[in-house]
Design an enzyme around this catalytic site. Structure first.
Site, PDB file in Angstrom:
ATOM      1  N   THR A 159       0.915  -1.084  -0.049  1.00 54.82           N
ATOM      2  CA  THR A 159       0.052  -0.293  -0.132  1.00 54.82           C
ATOM      3  C   THR A 159       1.033   1.223  -0.095  1.00 54.82           C
ATOM      4  O   THR A 159       1.583   1.524   0.939  1.00 54.82           O
ATOM      5  CB  THR A 159      -0.964   0.105   1.437  1.00 54.82           C
ATOM      6  OG1 THR A 159      -1.554  -1.230   1.369  1.00 54.82           O
ATOM      7  CG2 THR A 159      -1.855   1.164   1.421  1.00 54.82           C
ATOM      8  N   GLU A 195      -3.584  -4.914  -2.563  1.00 55.14           N
ATOM      9  CA  GLU A 195      -3.862  -6.193  -1.944  1.00 55.14           C
ATOM     10  C   GLU A 195      -4.996  -5.901  -0.940  1.00 55.14           C
ATOM     11  O   GLU A 195      -4.763  -4.848  -0.245  1.00 55.14           O
ATOM     12  CB  GLU A 195      -2.467  -7.013  -1.581  1.00 55.14           C
ATOM     13  CG  GLU A 195      -3.138  -8.233  -0.755  1.00 55.14           C
ATOM     14  CD  GLU A 195      -3.683  -8.972  -1.745  1.00 55.14           C
ATOM     15  OE1 GLU A 195      -3.373  -9.468  -2.880  1.00 55.14           O
ATOM     16  OE2 GLU A 195      -5.093  -9.614  -1.492  1.00 55.14           O
ATOM     17  N   LYS A 203      -7.248   1.650  -2.721  1.00 57.36           N
ATOM     18  CA  LYS A 203      -6.947   1.053  -1.556  1.00 57.36           C
ATOM     19  C   LYS A 203      -6.957   1.821  -0.431  1.00 57.36           C
ATOM     20  O   LYS A 203      -7.458   1.314   0.659  1.00 57.36           O
ATOM     21  CB  LYS A 203      -5.357   0.634  -1.698  1.00 57.36           C
ATOM     22  CG  LYS A 203      -4.798  -0.011  -0.419  1.00 57.36           C
ATOM     23  CD  LYS A 203      -5.596  -1.427   0.013  1.00 57.36           C
ATOM     24  CE  LYS A 203      -5.081  -1.821   1.331  1.00 57.36           C
ATOM     25  NZ  LYS A 203      -5.500  -3.189   1.651  1.00 57.36           N
ATOM     26  N   CYS A 229      -2.598  -2.246   9.095  1.00 52.44           N
ATOM     27  CA  CYS A 229      -3.055  -1.610   7.870  1.00 52.44           C
ATOM     28  C   CYS A 229      -3.842  -0.511   8.452  1.00 52.44           C
ATOM     29  O   CYS A 229      -3.505   0.862   8.162  1.00 52.44           O
ATOM     30  CB  CYS A 229      -3.927  -2.448   7.145  1.00 52.44           C
ATOM     31  SG  CYS A 229      -2.776  -3.608   6.509  1.00 52.44           S
ATOM     32  N   LYS A 260      -7.087  -8.908  16.190  1.00 51.81           N
ATOM     33  CA  LYS A 260      -8.303  -9.686  16.037  1.00 51.81           C
ATOM     34  C   LYS A 260      -8.194 -10.779  16.148  1.00 51.81           C
ATOM     35  O   LYS A 260      -6.687 -11.405  16.004  1.00 51.81           O
ATOM     36  CB  LYS A 260      -8.720  -8.882  14.641  1.00 51.81           C
ATOM     37  CG  LYS A 260      -8.070  -9.377  13.466  1.00 51.81           C
ATOM     38  CD  LYS A 260      -8.786  -8.965  12.043  1.00 51.81           C
ATOM     39  CE  LYS A 260      -7.755  -9.547  10.789  1.00 51.81           C
ATOM     40  NZ  LYS A 260      -8.618  -9.188   9.552  1.00 51.81           N
ATOM     41  N   ARG A 296       0.627  -5.726  15.887  1.00 50.70           N
ATOM     42  CA  ARG A 296       1.005  -4.382  15.625  1.00 50.70           C
ATOM     43  C   ARG A 296      -0.156  -3.465  15.591  1.00 50.70           C
ATOM     44  O   ARG A 296      -1.285  -3.730  15.356  1.00 50.70           O
ATOM     45  CB  ARG A 296       1.324  -4.438  13.937  1.00 50.70           C
ATOM     46  CG  ARG A 296       2.804  -5.122  13.755  1.00 50.70           C
ATOM     47  CD  ARG A 296       3.073  -5.144  12.346  1.00 50.70           C
ATOM     48  NE  ARG A 296       2.510  -6.202  11.603  1.00 50.70           N
ATOM     49  CZ  ARG A 296       2.520  -6.274  10.126  1.00 50.70           C
ATOM     50  NH1 ARG A 296       3.764  -5.602   9.578  1.00 50.70           N
ATOM     51  NH2 ARG A 296       2.079  -7.346   9.708  1.00 50.70           N
TER      52      ARG A 296
HETATM   53  N1  LIG Z   1      -0.933  -7.160   6.169  1.00 43.99           N
HETATM   54  C1  LIG Z   1      -1.894  -7.210   5.694  1.00 43.99           C
HETATM   55  O1  LIG Z   1      -3.169  -7.647   5.997  1.00 43.99           O
HETATM   56  C2  LIG Z   1      -1.900  -6.426   4.402  1.00 43.99           C
HETATM   57  C3  LIG Z   1      -3.130  -6.350   3.541  1.00 43.99           C
HETATM   58  C4  LIG Z   1      -3.119  -5.443   2.537  1.00 43.99           C
HETATM   59  C5  LIG Z   1      -2.113  -4.863   2.144  1.00 43.99           C
HETATM   60  N2  LIG Z   1      -1.130  -4.742   3.054  1.00 43.99           N
HETATM   61  C6  LIG Z   1       0.182  -3.952   2.464  1.00 43.99           C
HETATM   62  O2  LIG Z   1       1.218  -4.659   2.072  1.00 43.99           O
HETATM   63  C7  LIG Z   1       2.553  -4.265   2.658  1.00 43.99           C
HETATM   64  C8  LIG Z   1       3.444  -5.424   3.251  1.00 43.99           C
HETATM   65  O3  LIG Z   1       2.625  -5.626   4.372  1.00 43.99           O
HETATM   66  P1  LIG Z   1       2.799  -6.907   5.323  1.00 43.99           P
HETATM   67  O4  LIG Z   1       1.891  -6.991   6.197  1.00 43.99           O
HETATM   68  O5  LIG Z   1       3.021  -8.142   4.402  1.00 43.99           O
HETATM   69  O6  LIG Z   1       4.386  -6.510   5.632  1.00 43.99           O
HETATM   70  P2  LIG Z   1       5.397  -7.044   6.618  1.00 43.99           P
HETATM   71  O7  LIG Z   1       5.906  -6.281   7.559  1.00 43.99           O
HETATM   72  O8  LIG Z   1       4.794  -8.366   7.361  1.00 43.99           O
HETATM   73  O9  LIG Z   1       6.369  -8.089   5.703  1.00 43.99           O
HETATM   74  C9  LIG Z   1       7.187  -7.196   4.660  1.00 43.99           C
HETATM   75  C10 LIG Z   1       8.316  -7.887   4.685  1.00 43.99           C
HETATM   76  O10 LIG Z   1       9.483  -7.476   3.482  1.00 43.99           O
HETATM   77  C11 LIG Z   1      10.497  -7.523   3.787  1.00 43.99           C
HETATM   78  N3  LIG Z   1      11.667  -6.613   3.283  1.00 43.99           N
HETATM   79  C12 LIG Z   1      11.936  -5.435   3.584  1.00 43.99           C
HETATM   80  N4  LIG Z   1      12.755  -4.854   2.625  1.00 43.99           N
HETATM   81  C13 LIG Z   1      13.035  -5.882   1.863  1.00 43.99           C
HETATM   82  C14 LIG Z   1      13.776  -5.755   0.647  1.00 43.99           C
HETATM   83  N5  LIG Z   1      14.544  -5.050   0.125  1.00 43.99           N
HETATM   84  N6  LIG Z   1      13.763  -7.093  -0.229  1.00 43.99           N
HETATM   85  C15 LIG Z   1      12.978  -7.922   0.243  1.00 43.99           C
HETATM   86  N7  LIG Z   1      12.247  -7.987   1.245  1.00 43.99           N
HETATM   87  C16 LIG Z   1      12.447  -7.006   1.925  1.00 43.99           C
HETATM   88  C17 LIG Z   1      10.681  -7.661   5.329  1.00 43.99           C
HETATM   89  O11 LIG Z   1      11.826  -8.354   5.821  1.00 43.99           O
HETATM   90  C18 LIG Z   1       9.308  -8.326   5.671  1.00 43.99           C
HETATM   91  O12 LIG Z   1       9.802  -9.863   5.662  1.00 43.99           O
HETATM   92  C19 LIG Z   1       2.409  -3.127   3.376  1.00 43.99           C
HETATM   93  O13 LIG Z   1       2.400  -1.950   2.439  1.00 43.99           O
HETATM   94  C20 LIG Z   1       0.693  -3.190   3.728  1.00 43.99           C
HETATM   95  O14 LIG Z   1       0.092  -2.128   4.288  1.00 43.99           O
HETATM   96  C21 LIG Z   1      -0.876  -5.457   4.075  1.00 43.99           C
END
Ligand SMILES: NC(=O)c1ccc[n+]([C@@H]2O[C@H](COP(=O)([O-])OP(=O)(O)OC[C@H]3O[C@@H](n4cnc5c(N)ncnc54)[C@H](O)[C@@H]3O)[C@@H](O)[C@H]2O)c1
Length: 431
Positions: A121, A148, A204, A260, A321, A328
């Site tokens: 996002t 997503e 989003k 999020c 939840k 977080r």
């Molecule tokens: N968690 C959710 O439910 C959700 C839903 C929709 C969208 N999003 C969005 O998706 C994105 C990711 O969210 P998340 O919860 O999966 O994040 P997260 O923090 O769980 O995971 C992010 C991962 O990226 C890795 N990373 C960081 N820098 C990197 C690099 N240079 N190369 C490779 N990997 C690297 C980290 O080590 C980590 O494992 C965010 O923007 C979030 O807002 C999250």
């Protein structure tokens, strides 16, 4: 098709295992060596229903590989998803450091024409900055915004059966490739919506911030109902029988958390401020939520006439939840901080989030293996996550274990009458 996914968090890992299950060869790349080691062994790095099976299946079929070799992950695939974190910086703005690091790696290592797809996002307008950077490559790198919408706790299910897929981009061949990639996951009534990058980015934020607003709205109605002698449970029934309103995201409680809603609300307020646009509703949504996270703490403080020192307070539910171990921005975390500041003894039970809590609080609090064990000698119980196992507990046993039977129900999962009949003092949210 070879696909690379950067980031093995909630979004990247789920996307990776699901694409692999659909028959693609997926390389999941992350900078975190520990995560990659675990994933290569088939051990998920967070709890998500169904994830472990898909992970193990992908590894067994060899359609799924995990690596910290970022350069290799770039040149092995023509389709590269970015799913790294976009956390909030101290000013509430989205921190795009991880995104730009990945984009830099892609630009430096691209060996042919590729499509770069943004699943993270990112603030509206980010596509312009990224497209400018992608142009520095010797090869054409096309950019598609593909936000997503999966929900933690139902992430695999949501990815396999999305309500809609959003594709924002102008490069026709890339859009067609992605339509093909997502088609197996979509039925007739679940569309692929194509638009500009800016609209996809905005969509989003509009979805998440609207849902957050509904939660803050119902929490305000609950707080007012309580003052005026109305019961929010009845009020809500009337609202939700109105088809224009519906029932989802209208549960009064201790506020929204997770990775999020809080950060997306703040980031959109920030983006709007930069464009001289004052998002008054969202600012109020955020403020209401911050206050709501502490509402149960203040109820407890009032009940004990401002003196919590030495009192054992138990929390059932830590994750923001049910069905996730994600803590977080969880209300539980700020409540624990406040209780510790008042020198209360904090005892906790959560079916799966305890390990994450230990990373934050170490031995400052107690972690029980069983909900009743957590209640031993306790003077108040706070319900913070509506896990199913808390819905019909053994009230007699609870009362037996507790020094003082006071129940503060932050998710309104109990009926006041039932609880009071069992001899408990009861407070809910707006009831
Ligand atoms: N968690 C959710 O439910 C959700 C839903 C929709 C969208 N999003 C969005 O998706 C994105 C990711 O969210 P998340 O919860 O999966 O994040 P997260 O923090 O769980 O995971 C992010 C991962 O990226 C890795 N990373 C960081 N820098 C990197 C690099 N240079 N190369 C490779 N990997 C690297 C980290 O080590 C980590 O494992 C965010 O923007 C979030 O807002 C999250």
């Amino acid at each position: 098709m070879n696909i690379t996914v950067f980031g093995t968090g909630y979004v990247g890992l789920v996307a990776g295992v699901c694409f692999a299950d659909a028959g693609h060869h997926v390389i999941c790349a992350d900078i975190d060596k520990n995560k990659i080691e675990k994933l290569n062994k088939g051990t998920p790095t967070f709890f998500e229903p169904g994830l472990e099976d898909y992970l193990k299946k992908g590894l067994k079929k060899k359609t799924l590989t995990f690596t910290t070799q970022l350069e290799e992950a770039v040149y092995k695939s023509k389709i590269i998803f970015i799913a790294v974190g976009t956390p909030q910086d101290p000013n509430g703005k989205a921190d795009l450091t991880y995104i730009f690091n990945v984009v830099g790696t892609i630009v430096d290592n691209a060996n042919e024409e590729k499509t770069i797809i943004m699943k993270s996002t990112v603030p509206v307008g980010t596509h312009k900055k990224i497209e400018k950077l992608l142009k520095k490559s010797k090869f054409p790198l096309h950019y598609v915004s593909n936000p997503e919408f999966l929900r933690e706790g139902k992430a695999v299910e949501d990815f396999l059966k999305p309500e809609r897929v959003v594709l924002g981009g102008t490069h026709k061949a890339s859009i067609e490739t992605l339509k093909g990639l997502y088609k197996p996951f979509l039925s007739l009534d679940r569309p692929i919506l194509t638009m500009t990058q800016a609209s996809a980015e905005m969509a989003k934020y509009a979805c998440n911030t609207y849902l957050a607003t509904r939660i803050s709205f119902i929490n305000e109605m609950a707080n007012l109902s309580e003052r005026l002698g109305a019961n929010i449970k009845d009020v809500k029934k009337v609202m939700t029988h109105d088809k224009r309103i519906g029932h989802r995201f209208l549960y009064p409680g201790v506020g929204y958390g997770g990775s999020c809603f809080p950060k997306d609300v703040s980031a959109l307020i920030h983006t709007a401020d930069e464009s001289d646009c004052d998002l008054k509703i969202l600012k109020a949504t955020h403020q209401t939520n911050e206050a709501q996270k502490l509402i149960l703490f203040y109820k407890v403080l009032k009940y004990f006439l401002g003196e919590l020192k030495g009192k054992k307070i138990t929390l059932w539910g830590i994750s923001f939840k049910p069905h996730t171990d994600d803590i977080r921005e969880a209300p539980s975390v700020v409540i624990i901080q406040k209780l510790l500041k008042e020198k209360a003894h904090v005892s906790t039970y959560d079916p799966i989030a305890q390990d994450n809590l230990k990373k934050d609080f170490g031995d400052c609090i107690e972690y029980a293996n069983d909900p009743y064990e957590a209640l031993h000698n306790s003077e108040a119980l706070l319900i913070l996550t509506e896990w199913n196992e808390f819905r019909t507990p053994d009230f007699s046993l609870m009362k037996e274990k507790m020094k003082n039977p006071a129940l503060f129900d932050g998710r309104n999962i109990y009926e006041r009458k039932t609880i009071e009949k069992c001899g408990f003092y009861y407070e809910g949210i707006g009831t």
